[in-house]
Every structure is written in C-alpha cells, then in structure tokens.
Design a protein around this motif. Structure first.
Motif, PDB file in Angstrom:
ATOM      1  N   ASP A   1      24.903  23.803  18.706  1.00 53.83           N
ATOM      2  CA  ASP A   1      25.129  25.250  18.881  1.00 53.83           C
ATOM      3  C   ASP A   1      25.840  25.554  20.181  1.00 53.83           C
ATOM      4  OD1 ASP A   1      23.903  25.686  16.501  1.00 53.83           O
ATOM      5  OD2 ASP A   1      21.925  26.130  17.381  1.00 53.83           O
TER       6      ASP A   1
ATOM      7  N   SER B   1      33.786  22.631  14.013  1.00 54.31           N
ATOM      8  CA  SER B   1      32.340  22.935  13.957  1.00 54.31           C
ATOM      9  C   SER B   1      32.060  24.381  14.362  1.00 54.31           C
ATOM     10  CB  SER B   1      31.569  21.979  14.879  1.00 54.31           C
ATOM     11  OG  SER B   1      31.953  22.206  16.234  1.00 54.31           O
ATOM     12  N   ASN B   2      33.137  25.080  14.739  1.00 60.63           N
ATOM     13  CA  ASN B   2      32.980  26.487  15.115  1.00 60.63           C
ATOM     14  C   ASN B   2      32.935  27.322  13.843  1.00 60.63           C
ATOM     15  OD1 ASN B   2      33.153  29.093  16.112  1.00 60.63           O
ATOM     16  ND2 ASN B   2      34.681  28.570  17.679  1.00 60.63           N
ATOM     17  N   PRO B   3      31.826  28.044  13.596  1.00 58.38           N
ATOM     18  CA  PRO B   3      31.711  28.809  12.350  1.00 58.38           C
ATOM     19  C   PRO B   3      32.725  29.943  12.253  1.00 58.38           C
ATOM     20  CG  PRO B   3      29.933  29.379  13.849  1.00 58.38           C
ATOM     21  CD  PRO B   3      30.645  28.197  14.455  1.00 58.38           C
TER      22      PRO B   3
END
Length: 479
Positions: A76, A93-95
């Motif tokens: 996170d 991996s960045n939403p």
C-alpha cells in the motif's frame, strides 16, 4: 477602563487570537515537516536504491512477463509501474493507473532521475537501456502515509485547540459583557422604573466607565428631584400655613370692625364714643391693609421673573435721607436712639423697596426693644465702623461695600431664632404678635428677599442682650 476602550480591546483580541492560532498551526506543521523531511527523504531514497537493482532487469519489460516477483515487492505504501519505450503500461500496482493504457511520451520522459516530493508521495522515474536504446521506464511511487497522518493529527489537535480557545474567548467576552454592560444597564433601568413609580431605591455602585458616569448623573438627578420635591412640599406647607394664619389675622380685626360698626349704626353712642369707635375702625382697617400689602409683596417677590429696577445713588446722601427720621421717631416712642452715617461710594438701590426694608426692620425693633432701651441705626463702610459697634459685629462687617445696621437692646435670642427670623410667618415672641402688633410675620421675610434682589445679604446677630440686623450691599462697579 472605559467601555469603549474595553470593547475595542476585546474586538482586537477576537481578531488576533484566531490568526495566532492559524499561524501556530502553520508553524507547527512546517516545523514537523522540516524535522521529518531529511530523515524521510533518505529513508525513501534507500528504498528506491534497493529497487533500482531489480527494476533495471531488461527482461521485466516484455509483455509476456508475469511480474510475480515485482508483485511481491509492492504494498500500500510502495507502488511500481513499468512502461515500454513507447509509453505502453506493462505493469502497475497503482490502482489509479490503467494497466493497459498509454502514457504520453512527453510526460513519460519528463523529470527522469529526479526524486520528486509532494505532500502525499515521493516519485522516481528512470529509463532502462538495452543495446544502446531504451527498453522501458520504471516509476516508483512511495506514499507518505505516516507523515500525512501526523500532519492531519496535528491539524486536528490545533483545530480543536483553536475551537476551544474561540469557545473560551467568546464565553469570556459574553460573561464580561454581561458584567460590564448588560447587568449594570438592566439594574439602572430597574432603578429608574422603581424611582418613577415612587418606590424607595438603593444607590447603585458607581464605576469609572461611561455607565458609571450615567449612574452618577442618575443619582445626582435623584438628589435634585428630591430637593425640589422637599422644597415644593415646604412651600406648599408654608402657603397653607400662611393662608390659615392670615385668615385668622384678618378675621380678628374684621370681627372688631363689624362689632363697632353695628354699635355705630344703632345710634345710641355719645359723640366721644363715636369718635373712639371710628378711630378703632380706622386702626383695624389700616392693620388689614398692611397685612394684604405684605401678602401681595411677598407673593410678588416669590416670582423668579420679578426684578427690581435699581438706580445709582450717592451713598452718603441716600442713607442720610433714608435713616434721618428714624432716630426722632424712636425717641418719641421712648427709646434712646443714635444715627451714624459714614458712606462714601455710590450704590445701586431701589429707593422705595429699600425704604420698605427699613420700615419692616425698625417696626420689629420698636416692638421687641425693652422699655427705655436703646436703638442704634448706622450706615457705614468697613473702614468707618461706629464706636458702639461691639467685637462680634466688627468681625462680621469686614467686606467691601456698605453695611446698614439696626441694633436694639432687649432679651438675648438664640442662634436658632436668628436663623429662623427671616422665614415667613415666624414670630420670635408669639405673645406680642397675638396682641395685635403690626404684621403677621412676613416683614423680615420680605426684607430678606428685597435685599437678595439687591445682590446683598441680611442676617441677625445677637450678643449680650442686644440684637442687630446687619444688611450688606455691594458698591456700584464702574463700566
């Protein structure tokens, strides 16, 4: 402190304190930022350095790659995005980033090798080379979660503190405003209403501000009204007493006149008796005329608009003419009498009314002087006192101007009688006034009012079986 100054200071505090609190928040956050900035910078840079060795592997920048190893590195607080040389997103991996999208080349290749820092993140981008060309670009995003939480926590604390300060400040302002303004105004209004209803009121505390001045003026107004009310009540009492007294004084001679007239009308009197009765009727009529004249003059002098028309006279000539006959009349009445005139300056007088004053005073002196006693009459200035002037009288006659003194021998009267002598209807000796002597107690009161309209004074002095009426007049001032 004045209410105006107090309100201005309070308003200034209300304006300044919130600004100070906001400034304190800014300083606190900035100080925390400065303290944590260097430490956090190197901590995040070490993380980037460790990742660079892995992300510089050119095999990662193929679409057939599963990116399992990269997935294990992310969290996170750490996000990795891989781009191809033309800007296609290979992995993210960045939403908030579309894994199948494209990044514009000018944006992709902007700020390479720069470790950018903003409020929430650190961002680092670096290209990966293979065979002299760019194979791809990786982007590392490190979130500043702890720093943001600390800043938000400090903002909440400072905001809550600011709210508490404002609540306390406004509560204090309301409290002191109630004490300094609302409560005193309410109390003053209640006292005014109670006083208007005629209720008894206690004196309010007097402060040093505008309300204190208003309260002091209210108390002064109360005192003036009370004094005016007492004066009016006293005047009403005196008028009632005067009417009753004069009615009695007029009724007695009127009854006598009626009885003597009836006897004359019966026609059974001798000539001598008729002359005697006519003489009595004339005497009683003259007495009644004098009473009514005194009453009319007293009423006229009570009017604040009535003023005497004063004329300038030569002092020596006027007092010689005024006082010259009284010595002869006093001797005819059986008294030892002297007259002294020592006056040089000019004076403003109303001759007719001043003559009335002397008539009233001498009439009293003739009534109250003991048989065979002495009456001294004098008009003099302070530098020319007569020889018979005693020490007490000499101490009184010291001012510039003329003194007119009538001193008679007789019983010594008290200081209280001397003070009340000039009140309306006051009789020093009620027994003598009841015998039908001239006047009904208005003579000296009229004399006092006439002298006051001459801008002078009149007083009674008693010492060693002698009573003196002392009149003082200021001398005429030149223009």
């Amino acid at each position: 402190m004045k209410i105006k100054s107090w309100l201005l200071i309070t308003y200034l505090l209300i304006m300044i304190i919130p600004l100070i609190a906001v400034y304190g928040l800014y300083v606190s956050i900035n100080a925390y930022y400065q303290d944590k900035n260097v430490e956090e910078y190197f901590e995040k840079w070490n993380t980037v350095t460790d990742l660079k060795e892995i992300l510089n592997d050119t095999s990662l920048y193929n679409r057939t790659n599963t990116f399992e190893e990269i997935e294990k590195l992310t969290s996170d607080q750490l996000m990795i995005t891989l781009y191809s040389a033309n800007g296609a997103t290979l992995y993210s991996s960045n939403p908030f980033t579309n894994s199948t999208g494209f990044e514009m080349r000018d944006r992709l290749y902007k700020n390479l090798y720069e470790f950018q820092q903003n409020y929430e993140t650190f961002v680092y981008k670096e290209p990966v080379y293979e065979g002299g060309g760019i194979k791809g670009v990786y982007k590392i995003t490190l979130t500043r979660t702890e720093w943001v939480e600390q800043v938000n926590q400090k903002a909440i604390i400072v905001g809550a503190g600011l709210g508490v300060v404002l609540i306390v400040l406004y509560s204090a302002v309301i409290y002191f405003l109630n004490i300094r303004l609302n409560r005193p105004v309410k109390q003053l209004i209640e006292k005014m209403r109670a006083y208007a209803k005629g209720e008894k009121t206690e004196q309010l505390p007097i402060g040093k501000d505008e309300l204190g001045e208003l309260t002091a003026n209210f108390h002064a107004m109360q005192q003036e009204i009370e004094a005016a009310r007492k004066h009016l009540e006293e005047e009403q009492r005196q008028k009632g007493f005067m009417i009753a007294s004069l009615s009695h004084d007029l009724k007695t001679p009127l009854t006598s006149i009626q009885a003597y007239t009836e006897s004359l009308l019966a026609g059974k009197l001798t000539k001598d008796e008729q002359q005697e009765y006519l003489h009595v009727i004339h005497s009683k009529s003259d007495y009644m005329k004098q009473l009514l004249d005194d009453l009319m003059m007293f009423t006229l002098l009570q009017s604040p608009t009535y003023e005497l028309e004063l004329v300038s006279v030569d002092g020596n000539e006027f007092f010689e003419m005024l006082l010259g006959d009284y010595e002869h009349i006093s001797k005819e009445k059986g008294f030892h009498s002297t007259t002294t005139i020592q006056v040089q300056d000019n004076y403003l007088v109303h001759p007719k009314q001043f003559m009335r004053v002397m008539d009233n005073i001498l009439s009293n002196a003739w009534v109250y002087t003991n048989s065979g006693g002495s009456i001294h009459i004098a008009a003099f200035e302070a530098s020319n006192k007569p020889e018979w002037c005693n020490e007490k009288l000499a101490e009184t006659c010291i001012n510039e101007g003329v003194y007119v003194v009538i001193e008679n021998s007789g019983e010594t009267i008290s200081k209280q009688q001397c003070e009340k002598m000039f009140e309306p209807l006051y009789q020093v000796d009620e027994a003598r006034s009841s015998l039908g002597q001239r006047g009904a107690g208005l003579g000296l009161s009229i004399a006092k009012q006439i002298i006051e309209k001459h801008h002078g004074t009149i007083q009674a002095i008693t010492d060693q079986n002698k009573t003196a009426i002392v009149i003082w007049l200021p001398k005429e001032r030149s223009n």
